[in-house]
Design an enzyme around this catalytic site. Structure first.
Site, mmCIF file in Angstrom:
data_model
loop_
_atom_site.group_PDB
_atom_site.id
_atom_site.type_symbol
_atom_site.label_atom_id
_atom_site.label_comp_id
_atom_site.label_asym_id
_atom_site.label_seq_id
_atom_site.Cartn_x
_atom_site.Cartn_y
_atom_site.Cartn_z
ATOM 1 N N THR A 22 0.813 -1.205 0.000
ATOM 2 C CA THR A 22 0.000 0.000 0.000
ATOM 3 C C THR A 22 0.852 1.263 0.000
ATOM 4 O OG1 THR A 22 -0.159 -0.143 2.417
ATOM 5 C CG2 THR A 22 -1.980 -1.079 1.138
ATOM 6 N N GLY A 23 2.173 1.106 -0.146
ATOM 7 C CA GLY A 23 3.055 2.255 -0.301
ATOM 8 C C GLY A 23 3.001 2.775 -1.733
ATOM 9 N N ASP A 47 0.122 -1.590 7.884
ATOM 10 C CA ASP A 47 -0.526 -0.295 8.086
ATOM 11 C C ASP A 47 -2.019 -0.418 7.774
ATOM 12 O OD1 ASP A 47 -1.435 2.300 8.119
ATOM 13 O OD2 ASP A 47 0.098 3.100 6.773
ATOM 14 N N ASP A 70 3.454 -8.223 9.126
ATOM 15 C CA ASP A 70 4.737 -7.538 9.249
ATOM 16 C C ASP A 70 5.829 -8.481 8.776
ATOM 17 O OD1 ASP A 70 7.178 -6.352 10.318
ATOM 18 O OD2 ASP A 70 5.847 -5.081 11.510
ATOM 19 N N LYS A 94 12.125 3.472 5.163
ATOM 20 C CA LYS A 94 12.720 4.177 4.027
ATOM 21 C C LYS A 94 13.223 5.581 4.339
ATOM 22 C CE LYS A 94 9.701 1.856 0.658
ATOM 23 N NZ LYS A 94 8.751 1.156 1.536
ATOM 24 N N LYS A 136 20.742 4.663 -2.072
ATOM 25 C CA LYS A 136 21.405 4.885 -0.790
ATOM 26 C C LYS A 136 22.146 3.640 -0.316
ATOM 27 C CE LYS A 136 18.540 8.736 0.709
ATOM 28 N NZ LYS A 136 18.127 9.056 -0.665
ATOM 29 N N VAL A 177 12.032 8.602 -5.900
ATOM 30 C CA VAL A 177 10.786 8.487 -6.649
ATOM 31 C C VAL A 177 9.936 9.702 -6.320
ATOM 32 C CG1 VAL A 177 8.760 7.080 -7.122
ATOM 33 C CG2 VAL A 177 10.936 5.974 -6.575
ATOM 34 N N ARG A 181 5.379 8.686 -0.990
ATOM 35 C CA ARG A 181 5.065 9.113 0.369
ATOM 36 C C ARG A 181 6.329 9.463 1.141
ATOM 37 N NH1 ARG A 181 0.995 5.132 3.361
ATOM 38 N NH2 ARG A 181 2.717 3.706 3.013
#
Length: 337
Positions: A22-23, A47, A70, A94, A136, A177, A181
């Site tokens: 759902t990210g 979430d 999870d 993130k 990263k 990106v 979010r």
């Protein structure tokens, strides 16, 4: 969306699991997978509220199945992965600062969570496993980067492990990106809405930039062509963070809202670097130019690519007019102003 025959052959009638589904990346994947007619898309997240928001976005779509879980819970993953053909592992902590303040949790989610889903994938004998990683992880200077590097190493090791069965393990490594979010885009947008100064860490800072749509496209393309152990990287332009802030002010101002917006430069945080890198010096000899993207594999490349293509300071910058267009599209499609 025009349905690509190769993509349809790969994903049609398949059972797909998206962790962190759902990210921003998960939602982008769902949008591009639905026209390909998979048998089921199992959306896994920890979430609850994001499930509610996703249900509002997609409605009661019979192809979508939401599960609260999870990635730290290995037994739960073993249950969630039953019958799955393809796994997209996007679940992760993130945010750089949050990971710095909570390194134990970053390791539990990004490292142990990745180990758990890899082991579950091997036990279930899924056909393909794609890890969603970040630039990263390249020469990491933060807890986030180091934890994602370990996630990459676990995935590559699983690919070379003879006990992995038929499962093909590969990685997609992204830059920033835009519009996702918690991204700098959303931070700046919130500051513009509140008419407070936009905070830029340093005017020289650069980042690689890509859209959610391009990110999802590369993930699907990589799934089709992956043979195991590769790292796929989209060719991306970079932007100066200050240029992004200025462009956002101009675009939002063009929507007939009066702004007297200021940009303030704050101090660089100890763990934050000025520029990002897509590929390490050790990876360059194994990096192949595939046209719109790069592929790192265990085989040496025929030609060597200049390191300047992998540094956000030296790579080609996104022109300001194109940057403004991307910002406008995001405002119109994802985040109405």
């Amino acid at each position: 969306m025009v349905v690509n025959k190769v993509l349809k052959n790969t994903f049609s009638n398949k059972k797909i699991l998206i962790t962190g589904g759902t990210g921003s990346i998960g939602i982008g994947l769902i949008k591009q997978l639905l026209p390909l007619k998979p048998k089921i898309i199992r959306v896994l997240t920890n979430d609850e509220n994001s499930i509610f928001e996703s249900l509002r976005k997609f409605g009661n779509n019979n192809l979508l199945e939401y599960q609260m879980a999870d990635v730290r819970d290995k037994e739960r993953l073993d249950f969630a992965i039953r019958g799955i053909d393809i796994v997209f592992h996007a679940a992760a902590m993130k945010h750089v600062d949050i990971c710095e303040d909570n390194p134990f949790d970053a390791v539990k989610t990004n490292v142990l969570g990745t180990s758990n889903i890899i082991e579950s994938s091997i036990k279930e004998n899924v056909s393909k496993f794609i890890l969603i990683s970040t630039d990263k992880a390249t020469l990491p200077s933060t807890t986030l980067g180091a934890s994602k590097l370990l996630a990459e190493r676990l995935t590559i090791n699983a690919s070379s492990n003879i006990n992995s069965g038929k499962t093909i393990f590969s990685i997609v490594r992204f830059g920033n990106v835009i519009g996702s979010r918690g991204s700098v885009y959303q931070i700046f947008l919130d500051q513009i809405r509140r008419n407070i100064p936009i905070t830029v860490t340093d005017s020289r800072m650069t980042r690689f930039i890509m859209s959610i749509q391009d990110a999802a496209k590369l993930i699907l393309k990589s799934t089709v062509i992956s043979k195991g152990g590769e790292i796929f990287i989209l060719k991306m332009p970079s932007v100066k963070i200050k240029d992004l802030a200025e462009s956002m002010i101009e675009v939002c101002g063009a929507k007939q809202i009066m702004y007297k917006q200021k940009i303030t430069v704050s101090k660089t945080r100890i763990h934050e670097r000025f520029h990002e890198y897509l590929v390490t010096p050790n990876e360059i000899p194994y990096c192949q130019d595939m046209g719109s993207f790069y592929k790192i594999s265990k085989d040496k490349a025929k030609g060597k690519i200049s390191s300047e293509e992998f540094n956000s300071q030296t790579v080609e910058r996104m022109p300001k007019d194109k940057l403004k267009k991307v910002i406008q599209e995001l405002l119109d499609e994802f985040l109405p102003f």
